[in-house]
Design a protein around this motif. Structure first.
Motif, mmCIF file in Angstrom:
data_model
loop_
_atom_site.group_PDB
_atom_site.id
_atom_site.type_symbol
_atom_site.label_atom_id
_atom_site.label_comp_id
_atom_site.label_asym_id
_atom_site.label_seq_id
_atom_site.Cartn_x
_atom_site.Cartn_y
_atom_site.Cartn_z
ATOM 1 N N GLY A 163 68.537 23.843 5.006
ATOM 2 C CA GLY A 163 69.531 24.536 5.823
ATOM 3 C C GLY A 163 69.342 24.257 7.293
ATOM 4 N N TYR A 164 68.088 24.224 7.725
ATOM 5 C CA TYR A 164 67.767 23.941 9.125
ATOM 6 C C TYR A 164 68.246 22.545 9.509
ATOM 7 C CZ TYR A 164 64.840 22.788 13.178
ATOM 8 O OH TYR A 164 64.392 22.371 14.412
ATOM 9 N N GLU A 165 67.950 21.568 8.688
ATOM 10 C CA GLU A 165 68.317 20.185 8.990
ATOM 11 C C GLU A 165 69.834 19.999 9.024
ATOM 12 O OE1 GLU A 165 66.143 18.076 6.032
ATOM 13 O OE2 GLU A 165 64.200 18.427 7.017
ATOM 14 N N GLN A 166 70.541 20.689 8.132
ATOM 15 C CA GLN A 166 72.003 20.606 8.122
ATOM 16 C C GLN A 166 72.594 21.202 9.394
ATOM 17 O OE1 GLN A 166 73.291 22.486 4.493
ATOM 18 N NE2 GLN A 166 72.393 20.918 3.183
ATOM 19 N N ALA A 167 72.014 22.323 9.849
ATOM 20 C CA ALA A 167 72.504 22.962 11.073
ATOM 21 C C ALA A 167 72.254 22.080 12.286
ATOM 22 C CB ALA A 167 71.840 24.328 11.252
ATOM 23 N N LEU B 192 66.168 28.625 19.725
ATOM 24 C CA LEU B 192 67.210 28.089 18.848
ATOM 25 C C LEU B 192 68.218 27.266 19.645
ATOM 26 C CD1 LEU B 192 67.906 31.101 16.442
ATOM 27 C CD2 LEU B 192 66.293 29.209 16.168
ATOM 28 N N ILE B 193 68.518 27.724 20.876
ATOM 29 C CA ILE B 193 69.404 26.939 21.747
ATOM 30 C C ILE B 193 68.778 25.582 22.033
ATOM 31 C CG2 ILE B 193 70.386 26.790 24.078
ATOM 32 C CD1 ILE B 193 70.775 29.779 24.036
ATOM 33 N N TYR B 194 67.479 25.589 22.323
ATOM 34 C CA TYR B 194 66.756 24.346 22.593
ATOM 35 C C TYR B 194 66.860 23.390 21.404
ATOM 36 C CZ TYR B 194 62.752 21.223 23.119
ATOM 37 O OH TYR B 194 61.943 20.114 23.190
ATOM 38 N N TYR C 161 72.938 41.329 15.489
ATOM 39 C CA TYR C 161 71.612 41.912 15.724
ATOM 40 C C TYR C 161 70.591 41.428 14.706
ATOM 41 C CZ TYR C 161 67.984 45.498 15.253
ATOM 42 O OH TYR C 161 66.781 46.140 15.115
ATOM 43 N N GLN C 162 70.958 41.444 13.434
ATOM 44 C CA GLN C 162 69.990 41.182 12.365
ATOM 45 C C GLN C 162 69.506 39.740 12.323
ATOM 46 O OE1 GLN C 162 73.131 42.063 12.040
ATOM 47 N NE2 GLN C 162 74.182 41.062 10.334
ATOM 48 N N LEU C 163 70.198 38.843 13.052
ATOM 49 C CA LEU C 163 69.792 37.439 13.057
ATOM 50 C C LEU C 163 69.166 36.996 14.371
ATOM 51 C CD1 LEU C 163 72.830 35.765 11.247
ATOM 52 C CD2 LEU C 163 70.580 36.256 10.294
ATOM 53 N N PHE C 164 69.338 37.798 15.428
ATOM 54 C CA PHE C 164 68.865 37.350 16.734
ATOM 55 C C PHE C 164 67.977 38.354 17.457
ATOM 56 C CE2 PHE C 164 72.589 34.803 15.813
ATOM 57 C CZ PHE C 164 72.185 33.530 16.183
ATOM 58 N N ALA C 165 68.150 39.625 17.205
ATOM 59 C CA ALA C 165 67.286 40.611 17.858
ATOM 60 C C ALA C 165 65.893 40.588 17.252
ATOM 61 C CB ALA C 165 67.882 42.008 17.751
ATOM 62 N N VAL C 166 65.794 40.092 16.023
ATOM 63 C CA VAL C 166 64.503 39.886 15.362
ATOM 64 C C VAL C 166 64.483 38.460 14.827
ATOM 65 C CG1 VAL C 166 64.279 42.315 14.697
ATOM 66 C CG2 VAL C 166 65.367 40.711 13.126
ATOM 67 N N ASN C 167 63.300 37.980 14.512
ATOM 68 C CA ASN C 167 63.190 36.669 13.865
ATOM 69 C C ASN C 167 63.962 36.724 12.544
ATOM 70 O OD1 ASN C 167 62.134 34.591 12.075
ATOM 71 N ND2 ASN C 167 60.499 34.279 13.557
ATOM 72 N N GLU D 98 71.290 30.251 9.009
ATOM 73 C CA GLU D 98 72.484 31.055 9.277
ATOM 74 C C GLU D 98 72.620 31.325 10.771
ATOM 75 O OE1 GLU D 98 74.365 35.397 7.936
ATOM 76 O OE2 GLU D 98 72.601 34.588 6.898
ATOM 77 N N ALA D 99 71.494 31.663 11.409
ATOM 78 C CA ALA D 99 71.503 31.908 12.847
ATOM 79 C C ALA D 99 71.867 30.639 13.615
ATOM 80 C CB ALA D 99 70.139 32.427 13.298
ATOM 81 N N LEU D 100 71.292 29.515 13.236
ATOM 82 C CA LEU D 100 71.570 28.251 13.907
ATOM 83 C C LEU D 100 73.040 27.850 13.781
ATOM 84 C CD1 LEU D 100 68.417 26.189 12.919
ATOM 85 C CD2 LEU D 100 69.140 26.670 15.260
ATOM 86 N N ASN D 101 73.615 28.071 12.609
ATOM 87 C CA ASN D 101 75.011 27.710 12.400
ATOM 88 C C ASN D 101 75.946 28.520 13.297
ATOM 89 O OD1 ASN D 101 75.186 25.572 10.418
ATOM 90 N ND2 ASN D 101 74.331 27.005 8.940
ATOM 91 N N ILE D 102 75.637 29.804 13.461
ATOM 92 C CA ILE D 102 76.448 30.646 14.344
ATOM 93 C C ILE D 102 76.371 30.124 15.776
ATOM 94 C CG2 ILE D 102 76.595 32.939 15.393
ATOM 95 C CD1 ILE D 102 75.771 34.077 12.659
ATOM 96 N N LEU D 103 75.162 29.830 16.239
ATOM 97 C CA LEU D 103 74.987 29.302 17.596
ATOM 98 C C LEU D 103 75.686 27.960 17.767
ATOM 99 C CD1 LEU D 103 71.281 29.964 18.659
ATOM 100 C CD2 LEU D 103 73.342 30.920 19.682
#
Length: 324
Positions: free
Chosen positions: A180-184, A218-220, A298-304, A311-316
């Motif tokens: 998932g990480y590599e796809q994002a 994640l932005i980096y 909140y549940q994807l970015f306020a905490v690890n 999922e978090a990377l795809n949103i960003l």
């Protein structure tokens, strides 16, 4: 059948019975030794902690560790969990009968002691470190384990697979997270990253997240260009956050702004609008003028986000590169 043969058969049967009993005893003793086996690990505070090799009663003090331990096969050994909304639906349902030990910043020592865990796992924050003396007096080991990077997530999944004795389950989840990480990340190939800013907000204060923070990192990973990374290095906080400066934001003129909140997102967004909205410098920022200010889940970015990092990377990625 003569008497000599009968005696011989009787002796053989007796020997087999004794041998079976000895074998069963040894297996039982071996199982007990394995169950009581301990291992020494170094935690994120550089403490050497002796913990069960395969703990039977585990308390997790934050949502990220609960997520990782659950998906590493530890569901049946979790006896305590944090009070948190930052959990995947599957984890919520799978741990609905598990006792809550309080919010991350205020875990209940009494509740933890009553659960009689053989291992407590927290993160490197004062609220969890303060539990150590009391719990260790009760012979309950406390493992402080930071989750600062994507690599920490993978390493922790592997470690938890060893603790649960379900290495294959943990490895399958590692492979899933990696894919998932590599796809994002692949979504950003060949794209020019916009100037971005991540504002970390509460009702009391606002700050800017650098790449040293998990969310800022994640932005980096999606190409970078986080304006908080360009600020004077002397002002950078080792925790990954720097004070919000409207003048600095206006000078850098970010094209995309992300907002991460602790608490009610609507209330924090309103407070942000009240604090910055009337400032003409804010109104002239490209991201504000073009409607590219996003409040992140909140549940994807306020905490690890743990196993949900893709999922978090795809949103960003979708928000960062929507113009391309």
């Amino acid at each position: 059948m003569n008497s000599t043969l009968r005696k011989l058969i009787f002796i053989v049967i007796c020997l087999l019975a004794v041998g079976g009993a000895v074998l069963a005893f040894r297996q039982d003793e071996g199982a007990k030794m394995q169950e009581n086996e301990m291992r020494t690990v170094t935690d994120s505070t550089d403490r050497k902690v002796e913990i069960p090799a395969h703990p039977k009663r585990v308390v997790l003090l934050n949502a990220s560790h609960l997520d990782l331990y659950y998906y590493a096969g530890g569901k049946d050994t979790i006896v305590g969990k944090p009070t948190s909304e930052a959990l995947a639906d599957e984890v919520k349902k799978g741990t609905e009968n598990v006792s809550e030990v309080g919010v991350i910043h205020n875990p209940s020592v009494e509740t933890i002691l009553n659960l009689q865990p053989d291992l407590v796992i927290g993160i490197n924050v004062p609220f969890h470190q303060q539990l150590i003396p009391t719990l260790e007096k009760a012979n309950i080991p406390v493992l402080i384990k930071s989750l600062d990077t994507y690599e920490d997530v993978l390493d922790t999944l592997k470690f938890y697979g060893e603790l649960t004795g379900k290495e294959e389950t943990a490895q399958a989840k590692i492979d899933e997270v990696k894919a998932g990480y590599e796809q994002a990340i692949a979504k950003t190939e060949g794209k020019n990253p916009p100037k971005s800013l991540m504002i970390w907000g509460t009702l009391d204060s606002f700050s800017m997240a650098t790449s040293k923070s998990f969310a800022g990192n994640l932005i980096y990973r999606l190409g970078g260009n986080n304006i908080a990374d360009n600020i004077n290095s002397a002002a950078k906080d080792n925790s990954g956050f720097v004070p919000l400066s409207m003048e600095y934001i206006a000078t850098q003129n970010p094209e995309v702004i992300f907002i991460v909140t602790h608490g009610d997102p609507g209330a924090v967004k309103t407070e942000l609008d009240n604090t910055l909205g009337e400032n003409p410098l804010w109104q002239d920022v490209a991201a504000v003028k073009n409607g590219r200010v996003y409040v992140l889940p909140y549940q994807l970015f306020a905490v690890n986000p743990g196993t949900r990092i893709a999922e978090a990377l795809n949103i960003l990625a979708d928000d960062m590169y929507e113009k391309e």
